[in-house]
Design an enzyme around this catalytic site. Structure first.
Site, mmCIF file in Angstrom:
data_model
loop_
_atom_site.group_PDB
_atom_site.id
_atom_site.type_symbol
_atom_site.label_atom_id
_atom_site.label_comp_id
_atom_site.label_asym_id
_atom_site.label_seq_id
_atom_site.Cartn_x
_atom_site.Cartn_y
_atom_site.Cartn_z
ATOM 1 N N LYS A 39 -18.250 -6.598 -40.005
ATOM 2 C CA LYS A 39 -18.539 -7.698 -40.922
ATOM 3 C C LYS A 39 -17.375 -7.928 -41.904
ATOM 4 O O LYS A 39 -17.188 -9.038 -42.395
ATOM 5 C CB LYS A 39 -19.815 -7.418 -41.730
ATOM 6 C CG LYS A 39 -21.069 -7.139 -40.905
ATOM 7 C CD LYS A 39 -21.653 -8.392 -40.297
ATOM 8 C CE LYS A 39 -23.076 -8.229 -39.805
ATOM 9 N NZ LYS A 39 -23.263 -7.292 -38.710
HETATM 10 C C1 LIG Z 1 -24.029 -7.310 -37.511
HETATM 11 C C2 LIG Z 1 -23.723 -6.239 -36.518
HETATM 12 C C3 LIG Z 1 -23.864 -6.450 -35.131
HETATM 13 C C4 LIG Z 1 -24.394 -7.757 -34.552
HETATM 14 O O1 LIG Z 1 -23.504 -8.816 -34.710
HETATM 15 P P1 LIG Z 1 -24.009 -10.332 -34.548
HETATM 16 O O2 LIG Z 1 -22.854 -11.177 -34.928
HETATM 17 O O3 LIG Z 1 -25.177 -10.475 -35.476
HETATM 18 O O4 LIG Z 1 -24.409 -10.516 -33.127
HETATM 19 C C5 LIG Z 1 -23.488 -5.426 -34.270
HETATM 20 N N1 LIG Z 1 -23.050 -4.239 -34.752
HETATM 21 C C6 LIG Z 1 -22.907 -3.997 -36.068
HETATM 22 C C7 LIG Z 1 -22.425 -2.657 -36.519
HETATM 23 C C8 LIG Z 1 -23.235 -4.978 -37.010
HETATM 24 O O5 LIG Z 1 -23.106 -4.721 -38.326
#
Ligand SMILES: *Cc1c(COP(=O)(O)O)cnc(C)c1O
Length: 498
Positions: A113
């Site tokens: 993120k």
């Molecule tokens: C948010 C997240 C995901 C999923 O990503 P999306 O964009 O919502 O599909 C996968 N792994 C981790 C560690 C995350 O924080």
């Protein structure tokens, strides 16, 4: 380049408007009116650039209302070693023959993120300036763990912004909780909610649309915006790292320019994998996009049958950031695949809101199958995979990444497809230490989360991220815990307008 709403094709806004608004007033998501192209010559050129330059190069195609200087201001501030532990920003680890881990978690909060939330505050404040918005931007976030911390780090002490994060009191890991409750910064607020993630999420949505709150905000020169992946400003930074990874594989002579690769993405809200789809549509040579889910496998079923049905049991898993039954960004994919059919999107997503279910046409279903493969993996499979990757390659991976590896192994067994493959590695194993250790050494008993971290450090070549090591010495600043009904009061009080 203008942006349209998935629920109103006649709407036209600039990228600065799309980013500052977050979501369209009709409830739709903003999408670029056309997908810009990327030639192989450009990919080769990108391979010689720094990450910040690569990002700027891609953004220039999407954010055409931003000047070059504005874009460079955003990328240089976001993608530097001030914020990331590695010069390359996103690292590539060569796991086994022809399979590469794209490590997207070397940022300040140890999850992917950060790749978008380090730059979103710069996009947002630059957009506001361009549009002569003189209001302070208030970011409200409901989080199941990763987004909240990444948004706090991105927005802390950013002038002209204030951020408040709500997390489910008992729904985040102890490390995630500590990361949030010790958050530094003058413009941040964190509060636990007595309930689950859905309670936090619907609480935030309610505040966003509450007329009294809106009026109070306007009277005080404040406005809300969103930091989750419905905001285009969070999606476009994710397109960059797929292009960047491909360019690096070419310049490292792992592949030849023009060779196709597969991309595997552990998926929740469909944001990260949609970014890879955009990269493909731009011209990046991607063969299959492999969508990996945990046992909350609503997307696996959808891709395989064309029926999206959220009426099912919700499971709390060891890959909690993928515990989600409504994948918002799917709306963008379906808009593209229906040929920008806003009426059709309104119908399907209306049905989703009303009955929790919709079915796409045979034509759209066939198009999805051309580009995507989908599979899922339960907690046992996740832990077995962590253990087997560790045993075979001495590589420690987190639970979300393990879901992707397992689904990819299934894909490869089923299809015999030997195409070189990038797996998006979305979190540091340190962030989910307890589950990772349960997988690798189930008999190990720890006193606290720091003992877990030390143990992972013994097993792995990856050093302990400074950001997690430092937590030990940071005082807890936020101890509040409230009922869902008190959330709007909390926001008003924090803003000093009640
Ligand atoms: C948010 C997240 C995901 C999923 O990503 P999306 O964009 O919502 O599909 C996968 N792994 C981790 C560690 C995350 O924080």
């Amino acid at each position: 380049m203008f942006y349209k709403s998935t629920r109103n094709s006649n709407l036209k806004v600039t990228s600065a408007q799309a980013i500052s608004q977050g979501i369209s007033e009709d409830g739709g998501l903003f999408v670029p009116e056309s997908i810009p192209s990327l030639t192989l010559e450009e990919v080769e050129k990108i391979g010689k650039m720094s990450y910040s330059e690569r990002a700027a190069y891609v953004f220039t195609k999407f954010l055409t209302d931003f000047t070059e200087a504005e874009i460079r201001y955003c990328t240089d501030n976001a993608y530097s070693t001030k914020n990331f532990e590695t010069e390359n920003i996103a690292e590539i680890a060569h796991l086994f023959d022809g399979t590469y881990m794209l490590e997207l978690w070397h940022g300040p909060t140890c999850a992917f993120k950060d790749m978008a939330l380090q730059i979103l505050p710069y996009f947002l404040t630059t957009s506001a300036k361009k549009l002569n918005i003189d209001k302070k931007i208030v970011i409200l976030v409901a989080t199941s763990g990763d987004t909240g911390k990444a948004a706090l780090e991105g927005f802390k002490d950013v002038e002209g912004t204030q951020i408040m994060v709500f997390y489910p009191e008992n729904g985040v890991s102890s490390m995630q909780k500590r990361q949030m409750t010790t958050q530094e910064g003058q413009n941040v607020g964190v509060c636990a909610v007595k309930g689950n993630f859905d309670d936090c999420q619907s609480g935030v949505k309610k505040i966003f649309t509450d007329e009294t709150v809106k009026k109070a905000l306007a009277d005080n020169k404040l406005m809300f915006s969103s930091a989750n992946s419905i905001n285009w400003g969070r999606l476009v930074p994710q397109v960059v790292y797929y292009i960047s990874a491909y360019a690096t594989l070419v310049s490292d002579e792992q592949i030849k320019l023009g060779d196709k690769i597969n991309v595997v993405v552990p998926t929740g809200n469909f944001g990260n994998i949609l970014a890879a789809y955009y990269a493909k549509r731009m011209g990046l040579p991607i063969a299959k996009l492999i969508c990996a889910s945990n046992i909350n496998n609503v997307l696996t079923d959808f891709i395989n049958t064309g029926v999206y049905d959220r009426n099912r049991k919700f499971y709390a898993t060891c890959s909690p950031s993928m515990d989600i039954l409504i994948s918002s960004n799917l709306e963008r994919l379906l808009y593209i695949l229906t040929g920008d059919n806003d009426a059709q999107i309104k119908e399907w997503f209306g049905a989703l809101a009303k009955d929790g279910k919709y079915e796409v046409s045979a034509d759209v279903k066939a198009k999805i199958k051309e580009d995507f493969y989908a599979g899922f993996c339960d907690d046992n499979g996740t832990k077995e995979t962590i253990k087997s990757i560790y045993d075979k390659y001495s590589y420690v991976c987190d639970t979300h990444t393990a879901v992707a590896v397992k689904v990819y192994e299934d894909y490869r067994r089923e299809t015999k497809d030997e195409t070189r493959t990038i797996i998006a590695s979305t979190a540091s194993p340190y962030k989910f230490s307890a589950s990772v250790l349960e997988a690798i050494c189930p008999d190990y008993k720890a006193d606290d989360e720091y003992a877990l971290v030390d143990k992972i450090n013994e097993l792995s070549d990856i050093s302990i991220p400074d950001a997690l090591a430092d937590l030990k010495n940071k005082p807890v600043r936020f101890t509040g815990s409230i009922d869902r009904a008190e959330m709007s009061d909390f926001v008003m009080k924090t803003l000093g307008i009640r």
